[in-house]
Design a protein around this motif. Structure first.
Motif, PDB file in Angstrom:
ATOM      1  N   VAL A  85       0.838  -1.202   0.000  1.00 56.49           N
ATOM      2  CA  VAL A  85       0.000   0.000   0.000  1.00 56.49           C
ATOM      3  C   VAL A  85       0.877   1.258   0.000  1.00 56.49           C
ATOM      4  O   VAL A  85       0.603   2.226  -0.725  1.00 56.49           O
ATOM      5  N   GLY A  86       1.941   1.245   0.782  1.00 57.73           N
ATOM      6  CA  GLY A  86       2.860   2.377   0.799  1.00 57.73           C
ATOM      7  C   GLY A  86       3.530   2.594  -0.540  1.00 57.73           C
ATOM      8  O   GLY A  86       3.685   3.727  -0.999  1.00 57.73           O
ATOM      9  N   LEU A  87       3.953   1.488  -1.196  1.00 60.34           N
ATOM     10  CA  LEU A  87       4.566   1.610  -2.522  1.00 60.34           C
ATOM     11  C   LEU A  87       3.582   2.172  -3.541  1.00 60.34           C
ATOM     12  O   LEU A  87       3.956   2.992  -4.391  1.00 60.34           O
ATOM     13  N   ILE A  92       1.843   6.713  -6.827  1.00 60.19           N
ATOM     14  CA  ILE A  92       0.840   7.701  -7.246  1.00 60.19           C
ATOM     15  C   ILE A  92       1.373   9.120  -7.006  1.00 60.19           C
ATOM     16  O   ILE A  92       1.228  10.004  -7.858  1.00 60.19           O
ATOM     17  N   GLY A  93       2.006   9.329  -5.852  1.00 63.42           N
ATOM     18  CA  GLY A  93       2.608  10.632  -5.571  1.00 63.42           C
ATOM     19  C   GLY A  93       3.681  10.997  -6.586  1.00 63.42           C
ATOM     20  O   GLY A  93       3.770  12.147  -7.028  1.00 63.42           O
ATOM     21  N   PHE A  94       4.497   9.997  -6.962  1.00 63.00           N
ATOM     22  CA  PHE A  94       5.518  10.239  -7.980  1.00 63.00           C
ATOM     23  C   PHE A  94       4.889  10.695  -9.288  1.00 63.00           C
ATOM     24  O   PHE A  94       5.316  11.687  -9.884  1.00 63.00           O
ATOM     25  N   THR A 131      11.302  10.285  -4.446  1.00 59.86           N
ATOM     26  CA  THR A 131      10.550   9.025  -4.482  1.00 59.86           C
ATOM     27  C   THR A 131      11.401   7.878  -3.952  1.00 59.86           C
ATOM     28  O   THR A 131      10.938   7.055  -3.148  1.00 59.86           O
ATOM     29  N   PHE A 132      12.645   7.817  -4.388  1.00 62.53           N
ATOM     30  CA  PHE A 132      13.552   6.769  -3.906  1.00 62.53           C
ATOM     31  C   PHE A 132      13.738   6.862  -2.394  1.00 62.53           C
ATOM     32  O   PHE A 132      13.675   5.850  -1.683  1.00 62.53           O
ATOM     33  N   LEU A 133      13.954   8.075  -1.888  1.00 63.28           N
ATOM     34  CA  LEU A 133      14.119   8.251  -0.441  1.00 63.28           C
ATOM     35  C   LEU A 133      12.850   7.879   0.322  1.00 63.28           C
ATOM     36  O   LEU A 133      12.925   7.306   1.415  1.00 63.28           O
ATOM     37  N   ALA A 134      11.690   8.181  -0.250  1.00 62.22           N
ATOM     38  CA  ALA A 134      10.438   7.807   0.403  1.00 62.22           C
ATOM     39  C   ALA A 134      10.302   6.292   0.497  1.00 62.22           C
ATOM     40  O   ALA A 134       9.848   5.761   1.519  1.00 62.22           O
ATOM     41  N   ILE A 135      10.711   5.580  -0.557  1.00 63.41           N
ATOM     42  CA  ILE A 135      10.656   4.111  -0.532  1.00 63.41           C
ATOM     43  C   ILE A 135      11.606   3.562   0.525  1.00 63.41           C
ATOM     44  O   ILE A 135      11.258   2.649   1.280  1.00 63.41           O
ATOM     45  N   ARG A 139      10.514   1.491   3.892  1.00 66.41           N
ATOM     46  CA  ARG A 139      11.078   0.168   4.207  1.00 66.41           C
ATOM     47  C   ARG A 139      11.717   0.162   5.595  1.00 66.41           C
ATOM     48  O   ARG A 139      11.538  -0.775   6.370  1.00 66.41           O
ATOM     49  N   PHE A 140      12.471   1.212   5.920  1.00 61.50           N
ATOM     50  CA  PHE A 140      13.105   1.294   7.239  1.00 61.50           C
ATOM     51  C   PHE A 140      12.066   1.277   8.350  1.00 61.50           C
ATOM     52  O   PHE A 140      12.233   0.583   9.364  1.00 61.50           O
ATOM     53  N   ILE A 141      11.001   2.046   8.188  1.00 54.94           N
ATOM     54  CA  ILE A 141       9.974   2.127   9.233  1.00 54.94           C
ATOM     55  C   ILE A 141       9.296   0.772   9.425  1.00 54.94           C
ATOM     56  O   ILE A 141       9.120   0.308  10.558  1.00 54.94           O
ATOM     57  N   ILE A 142       8.934   0.121   8.316  1.00 59.80           N
ATOM     58  CA  ILE A 142       8.262  -1.173   8.442  1.00 59.80           C
ATOM     59  C   ILE A 142       9.209  -2.212   9.037  1.00 59.80           C
ATOM     60  O   ILE A 142       8.813  -2.999   9.906  1.00 59.80           O
ATOM     61  N   GLU A 143      10.485  -2.224   8.617  1.00 61.43           N
ATOM     62  CA  GLU A 143      11.442  -3.172   9.195  1.00 61.43           C
ATOM     63  C   GLU A 143      11.656  -2.902  10.683  1.00 61.43           C
ATOM     64  O   GLU A 143      11.784  -3.845  11.473  1.00 61.43           O
TER      65      GLU A 143
END
Length: 164
Positions: A85-87, A92-94, A131-135, A139-143
């Motif tokens: 969902v985050g991706l 969409i934001g990108f 966009t790359f930094l947001a991904i 990932r860091f937050i979920i991990e």
């Protein structure tokens, strides 16, 4: 220390390439010394199996969702869904920011060429980087959350297995 010529270590019974060939030989060939048996593997690290812990067997998602004592965590079960969902949201934001930046940049060229070109260049460079930094941050937050839940589960198992 006083011995100037130490004895070399003993050589292995067979060269490494022969041992590897013997290990990867087909099951019926005579080169196979013994098959791998996971039950006899002494390296049991305590990592939870894919089937889940014994306390999770028979517990459904809804019963875990409405567990008001918070003894069962659902975060690990939903981590991949949150990531997808985050991706999608980041994608969409990108698209929105990229298309809008290009569109406004092209419109702006007719009024102020310097600002329009600057906006186009900034859009082409900054939107993909953001966009790359947001991904990466997602990932860091979920991990981190999954790691905290794993620590909590392992700590609870240790507490349950410790005699008082």
């Amino acid at each position: 220390m006083s011995d100037s010529n130490p004895t070399p270590p003993p050589l292995p019974e067979q060269p490494a390439d022969e041992a590897a060939a013997r290990r990867s030989a087909p099951a019926g060939s005579p080169a196979t010394a013994r098959a791998y048996d996971p039950a006899a593997d002494p390296d049991d690290t305590g990592v939870p199996r894919a089937v889940g812990d014994a306390s999770d067997i028979g517990r459904g998602f809804l019963s875990a969702l409405f567990d008001i004592s918070f003894r069962t965590f659902i975060t690990r079960r939903l981590a991949s869904a949150f990531y997808v969902v985050g991706l999608i949201a980041i994608g969409i934001g990108f698209l929105v920011w990229f298309v809008r930046g290009i569109w406004v940049g092209i419109d702006l060229i007719s009024f102020n060429p310097g600002a329009g070109v600057s906006l186009l260049v900034a859009t082409l460079i900054l939107v993909p980087i953001a966009t790359f930094l947001a991904i990466v941050i997602l990932r860091f937050i979920i991990e981190a959350v999954v790691a905290l839940i794993a620590i909590a589960e392992n700590t609870q198992q240790t507490a349950d297995n410790t005699e008082r």
